[in-house]
Design an enzyme around this catalytic site. Structure first.
Site, PDB file in Angstrom:
ATOM      1  N   SER A 238      55.686  31.414  53.807  1.00 45.66           N
ATOM      2  CA  SER A 238      56.941  30.069  53.268  1.00 45.66           C
ATOM      3  C   SER A 238      57.837  30.479  53.987  1.00 45.66           C
ATOM      4  O   SER A 238      58.073  31.151  54.285  1.00 45.66           O
ATOM      5  CB  SER A 238      56.279  30.568  51.820  1.00 45.66           C
ATOM      6  OG  SER A 238      57.416  29.374  51.586  1.00 45.66           O
TER       7      SER A 238
ATOM      8  N   ASP B 219      51.923  38.642  51.451  1.00 43.74           N
ATOM      9  CA  ASP B 219      53.001  37.468  50.313  1.00 43.74           C
ATOM     10  C   ASP B 219      51.737  37.750  49.484  1.00 43.74           C
ATOM     11  O   ASP B 219      50.955  38.217  49.485  1.00 43.74           O
ATOM     12  CB  ASP B 219      52.503  36.250  51.257  1.00 43.74           C
ATOM     13  CG  ASP B 219      54.484  35.510  50.793  1.00 43.74           C
ATOM     14  OD1 ASP B 219      54.958  34.475  51.113  1.00 43.74           O
ATOM     15  OD2 ASP B 219      54.398  35.462  49.725  1.00 43.74           O
TER      16      ASP B 219
ATOM     17  N   ASP C  92      52.015  42.625  46.790  1.00 38.17           N
ATOM     18  CA  ASP C  92      53.700  42.502  47.229  1.00 38.17           C
ATOM     19  C   ASP C  92      54.304  43.469  47.150  1.00 38.17           C
ATOM     20  O   ASP C  92      54.295  44.934  46.384  1.00 38.17           O
ATOM     21  CB  ASP C  92      53.505  42.886  44.876  1.00 38.17           C
ATOM     22  CG  ASP C  92      54.768  43.221  44.066  1.00 38.17           C
ATOM     23  OD1 ASP C  92      56.007  43.181  44.765  1.00 38.17           O
ATOM     24  OD2 ASP C  92      54.509  42.506  43.003  1.00 38.17           O
ATOM     25  N   VAL C  93      55.083  43.080  47.757  1.00 39.17           N
ATOM     26  CA  VAL C  93      56.310  44.583  48.052  1.00 39.17           C
ATOM     27  C   VAL C  93      57.027  45.768  47.315  1.00 39.17           C
ATOM     28  O   VAL C  93      57.601  46.881  47.704  1.00 39.17           O
ATOM     29  CB  VAL C  93      57.184  43.819  49.326  1.00 39.17           C
ATOM     30  CG1 VAL C  93      56.610  43.339  50.611  1.00 39.17           C
ATOM     31  CG2 VAL C  93      58.434  43.048  48.746  1.00 39.17           C
TER      32      VAL C  93
ATOM     33  N   LEU D 271      61.061  31.154  55.816  1.00 35.84           N
ATOM     34  CA  LEU D 271      62.383  31.107  57.146  1.00 35.84           C
ATOM     35  C   LEU D 271      60.751  32.660  57.737  1.00 35.84           C
ATOM     36  O   LEU D 271      60.480  32.637  59.066  1.00 35.84           O
ATOM     37  CB  LEU D 271      62.260  32.191  56.498  1.00 35.84           C
ATOM     38  CG  LEU D 271      63.540  31.775  56.628  1.00 35.84           C
ATOM     39  CD1 LEU D 271      64.714  32.525  55.575  1.00 35.84           C
ATOM     40  CD2 LEU D 271      64.223  30.488  56.781  1.00 35.84           C
TER      41      LEU D 271
ATOM     42  N   TYR E 169      71.354  39.448  43.428  1.00 33.52           N
ATOM     43  CA  TYR E 169      70.832  39.041  44.621  1.00 33.52           C
ATOM     44  C   TYR E 169      72.076  39.593  46.082  1.00 33.52           C
ATOM     45  O   TYR E 169      71.897  40.639  46.866  1.00 33.52           O
ATOM     46  CB  TYR E 169      71.072  37.045  45.256  1.00 33.52           C
ATOM     47  CG  TYR E 169      70.461  36.674  46.356  1.00 33.52           C
ATOM     48  CD1 TYR E 169      68.869  36.952  46.749  1.00 33.52           C
ATOM     49  CD2 TYR E 169      71.158  36.251  47.171  1.00 33.52           C
ATOM     50  CE1 TYR E 169      68.349  36.263  47.474  1.00 33.52           C
ATOM     51  CE2 TYR E 169      70.489  35.556  48.373  1.00 33.52           C
ATOM     52  CZ  TYR E 169      69.442  35.588  48.400  1.00 33.52           C
ATOM     53  OH  TYR E 169      68.669  35.025  49.882  1.00 33.52           O
TER      54      TYR E 169
ATOM     55  N   LYS F  21      70.543  42.104  48.867  1.00 34.44           N
ATOM     56  CA  LYS F  21      71.774  41.847  50.633  1.00 34.44           C
ATOM     57  C   LYS F  21      72.288  42.551  51.030  1.00 34.44           C
ATOM     58  O   LYS F  21      71.943  43.143  51.823  1.00 34.44           O
ATOM     59  CB  LYS F  21      71.072  40.365  50.567  1.00 34.44           C
ATOM     60  CG  LYS F  21      70.695  39.564  49.909  1.00 34.44           C
ATOM     61  CD  LYS F  21      69.192  39.416  50.722  1.00 34.44           C
ATOM     62  CE  LYS F  21      67.978  38.458  50.421  1.00 34.44           C
ATOM     63  NZ  LYS F  21      66.929  38.680  51.468  1.00 34.44           N
TER      64      LYS F  21
ATOM     65  N   SER G 122      71.373  37.864  53.834  1.00 36.55           N
ATOM     66  CA  SER G 122      71.509  36.322  52.863  1.00 36.55           C
ATOM     67  C   SER G 122      73.148  36.694  52.955  1.00 36.55           C
ATOM     68  O   SER G 122      74.400  37.765  53.251  1.00 36.55           O
ATOM     69  CB  SER G 122      71.595  36.419  51.707  1.00 36.55           C
ATOM     70  OG  SER G 122      72.070  35.201  51.114  1.00 36.55           O
TER      71      SER G 122
ATOM     72  N   PHE H  79      68.871  26.685  54.028  1.00 39.24           N
ATOM     73  CA  PHE H  79      67.635  27.339  54.688  1.00 39.24           C
ATOM     74  C   PHE H  79      66.788  25.550  54.325  1.00 39.24           C
ATOM     75  O   PHE H  79      67.684  25.994  53.153  1.00 39.24           O
ATOM     76  CB  PHE H  79      66.840  28.087  56.089  1.00 39.24           C
ATOM     77  CG  PHE H  79      67.986  28.445  56.826  1.00 39.24           C
ATOM     78  CD1 PHE H  79      68.757  28.947  57.037  1.00 39.24           C
ATOM     79  CD2 PHE H  79      66.652  28.088  58.098  1.00 39.24           C
ATOM     80  CE1 PHE H  79      69.307  29.297  58.041  1.00 39.24           C
ATOM     81  CE2 PHE H  79      67.869  28.822  59.304  1.00 39.24           C
ATOM     82  CZ  PHE H  79      68.610  29.444  59.371  1.00 39.24           C
TER      83      PHE H  79
HETATM   84  N1  LIG Z   1      65.910  29.485  52.229  1.00 39.79           N
HETATM   85  C1  LIG Z   1      68.054  29.973  52.606  1.00 39.79           C
HETATM   86  O1  LIG Z   1      68.358  29.279  52.565  1.00 39.79           O
HETATM   87  C2  LIG Z   1      67.676  31.603  52.614  1.00 39.79           C
HETATM   88  C3  LIG Z   1      69.456  31.719  52.848  1.00 39.79           C
HETATM   89  C4  LIG Z   1      68.983  33.131  52.635  1.00 39.79           C
HETATM   90  C5  LIG Z   1      68.752  34.460  52.870  1.00 39.79           C
HETATM   91  N2  LIG Z   1      67.562  34.072  52.393  1.00 39.79           N
HETATM   92  C6  LIG Z   1      66.303  34.874  52.644  1.00 39.79           C
HETATM   93  O2  LIG Z   1      65.307  34.591  53.688  1.00 39.79           O
HETATM   94  C7  LIG Z   1      64.149  35.459  52.749  1.00 39.79           C
HETATM   95  C8  LIG Z   1      63.531  34.087  53.197  1.00 39.79           C
HETATM   96  O3  LIG Z   1      63.051  33.602  51.583  1.00 39.79           O
HETATM   97  P1  LIG Z   1      62.887  31.399  52.141  1.00 39.79           P
HETATM   98  O4  LIG Z   1      63.869  30.620  51.867  1.00 39.79           O
HETATM   99  O5  LIG Z   1      61.965  31.803  53.360  1.00 39.79           O
HETATM  100  O6  LIG Z   1      61.378  31.230  50.329  1.00 39.79           O
HETATM  101  P2  LIG Z   1      60.211  31.479  50.158  1.00 39.79           P
HETATM  102  O7  LIG Z   1      60.384  30.917  48.637  1.00 39.79           O
HETATM  103  O8  LIG Z   1      60.265  29.269  50.982  1.00 39.79           O
HETATM  104  O9  LIG Z   1      59.485  32.728  50.897  1.00 39.79           O
HETATM  105  C9  LIG Z   1      60.210  33.919  50.462  1.00 39.79           C
HETATM  106  C10 LIG Z   1      58.088  33.958  50.234  1.00 39.79           C
HETATM  107  O10 LIG Z   1      58.605  35.652  49.758  1.00 39.79           O
HETATM  108  C11 LIG Z   1      57.236  35.672  49.371  1.00 39.79           C
HETATM  109  N3  LIG Z   1      57.918  36.889  48.009  1.00 39.79           N
HETATM  110  C12 LIG Z   1      58.375  36.580  46.808  1.00 39.79           C
HETATM  111  N4  LIG Z   1      58.927  38.113  46.610  1.00 39.79           N
HETATM  112  C13 LIG Z   1      57.336  39.057  47.081  1.00 39.79           C
HETATM  113  C14 LIG Z   1      57.360  40.272  46.948  1.00 39.79           C
HETATM  114  N5  LIG Z   1      57.310  41.186  45.919  1.00 39.79           N
HETATM  115  N6  LIG Z   1      56.324  40.586  47.269  1.00 39.79           N
HETATM  116  C15 LIG Z   1      55.490  40.132  48.360  1.00 39.79           C
HETATM  117  N7  LIG Z   1      56.258  38.742  48.929  1.00 39.79           N
HETATM  118  C16 LIG Z   1      56.940  38.121  47.953  1.00 39.79           C
HETATM  119  C17 LIG Z   1      57.294  34.448  48.132  1.00 39.79           C
HETATM  120  O11 LIG Z   1      55.424  34.150  47.520  1.00 39.79           O
HETATM  121  C18 LIG Z   1      57.790  33.689  49.497  1.00 39.79           C
HETATM  122  O12 LIG Z   1      56.560  32.758  50.310  1.00 39.79           O
HETATM  123  C19 LIG Z   1      64.544  35.958  51.487  1.00 39.79           C
HETATM  124  O13 LIG Z   1      64.535  37.371  51.582  1.00 39.79           O
HETATM  125  C20 LIG Z   1      65.890  35.197  50.989  1.00 39.79           C
HETATM  126  O14 LIG Z   1      66.780  35.112  50.435  1.00 39.79           O
HETATM  127  C21 LIG Z   1      66.895  32.640  52.698  1.00 39.79           C
END
Ligand SMILES: NC(=O)c1ccc[n+]([C@@H]2O[C@H](COP(=O)([O-])OP(=O)(O)OC[C@H]3O[C@@H](n4cnc5c(N)ncnc54)[C@H](O)[C@@H]3O)[C@@H](O)[C@H]2O)c1
Length: 264
Positions: free
Chosen positions: A16, A37, A58-59, A18, A170, A174, A157, A203
């Site tokens: 999903s 994932d 699951d990480v 990023l 959070y 980070k 982040s 994002f």
């Molecule tokens: N979208 C934003 O604005 C934003 C901003 C800053 C940081 N981030 C960071 O970017 C990263 C990606 O976020 P995103 O926006 O793409 O979110 P998203 O929810 O679209 O994708 C995150 C993915 O991580 C997977 N995931 C969650 N917990 C997990 C686990 N324990 N083991 C394996 N997979 C797991 C989810 O199933 C999901 O597919 C995250 O670390 C988030 O904190 C996002």
């Protein structure tokens, strides 16, 4: 590192947002991508789309991470690229008073620990296991002068630096990723593995796609320039630059349209 079909990559959180954008971008250069994932439906579908492999991981679970690396390496060989995107957030105040009932509560510690385990410990677990695997590789033939074996990109982040109300766990998770980037790069410098971290702003990913349009519009308006949410492929572009530019190492870079988050 030059991206082509000799190279294998693991992208956590790759089903999903990023991570998916990064997986697509790497695959567009011929890189063989394994997606780690929780989301099997989306992960399997993206794996088929990009000719990669999905690993149900699951990480936070040591044995699932081990099994994921074993499956990815059996399919593609030892990865030279790891991109850590698996992560999640929550919003809970450290201590608060319920306006209606006057009840006083504090942040449930199990909840705090869960975010640290996913975002920080999960990221480190994947880095340590991936780097250990990369050590078994010879440096790339065309990279003999630099002795490069691999490249790792992590996702922090802007909340690592300017966390908002409710983001104690959070932001701590980070900030931990930011804090460990340089020492890990130093741990791996003798082995030709580079480590960098991206601090995304806001994002347009499924994390936000559930938000009402007016909330998204307000978020977009709060970005100095450009006045919009980041596109996931803009994150992927920076991840690609960190992987391919051999002088990029030990660095943490904001990617945020110059936003500085307000207290709430
Ligand atoms: N979208 C934003 O604005 C934003 C901003 C800053 C940081 N981030 C960071 O970017 C990263 C990606 O976020 P995103 O926006 O793409 O979110 P998203 O929810 O679209 O994708 C995150 C993915 O991580 C997977 N995931 C969650 N917990 C997990 C686990 N324990 N083991 C394996 N997979 C797991 C989810 O199933 C999901 O597919 C995250 O670390 C988030 O904190 C996002």
């Amino acid at each position: 590192m030059q991206l082509d079909s000799r190279i294998a990559a693991v992208v956590t959180g790759g089903a999903s947002g990023l991570g998916a954008a990064t997986a697509r971008r790497l695959a567009s250069h011929g890189v063989k991508v394994a997606l780690f994932d929780l989301n099997a439906a989306q992960g399997e579908a993206l794996g088929r789309e990009i000719g990669g492999v999905f690993c149900a991981v699951d990480v936070t679970k040591e044995e699932q991470v081990d099994a994921g690396f074993a499956k990815a390496r059996a399919a593609h060989g030892q990865e030279r690229i790891l991109v850590n995107c698996a992560g999640t957030g929550n919003a809970v105040k450290t201590a608060s008073r319920d306006k209606a009932t006057g009840e006083i509560k504090h942040f449930p510690l199990a909840n705090f620990d869960r975010i640290i385990q996913i975002n920080l410990v999960g990221t480190f677990r994947c880095i340590a296991k991936s780097a250990a695997g990369m050590l078994s590789l010879e440096p790339l033939a065309d990279d003999l002068h630099s002795g490069e074996r691999g490249a790792i990109v992590n996702t922090a982040s802007v909340a690592a630096v300017d966390g908002q109300m409710g983001q104690a766990s959070y932001s701590a998770s980070k900030a931990g990723i930011v804090g460990m980037t340089l020492p890990i790069a130093r741990d791996l410098m003798g082995e030709g593995i580079r480590v960098n971290t991206i601090l995304p702003g806001i994002f347009d990913t499924p994390l936000l796609q559930g938000a009402p349009d007016n909330v998204k519009a307000a978020l977009a308006a709060s970005v100095p320039f450009p006045k919009r949410l980041g596109h996931p492929d803009e994150y992927a572009q920076l991840a690609e630059a960190m992987i391919t530019n051999r002088y990029f190492n030990g660095e943490c870079v904001r990617l945020d349209g110059a936003i500085r988050m307000a207290p709430r």
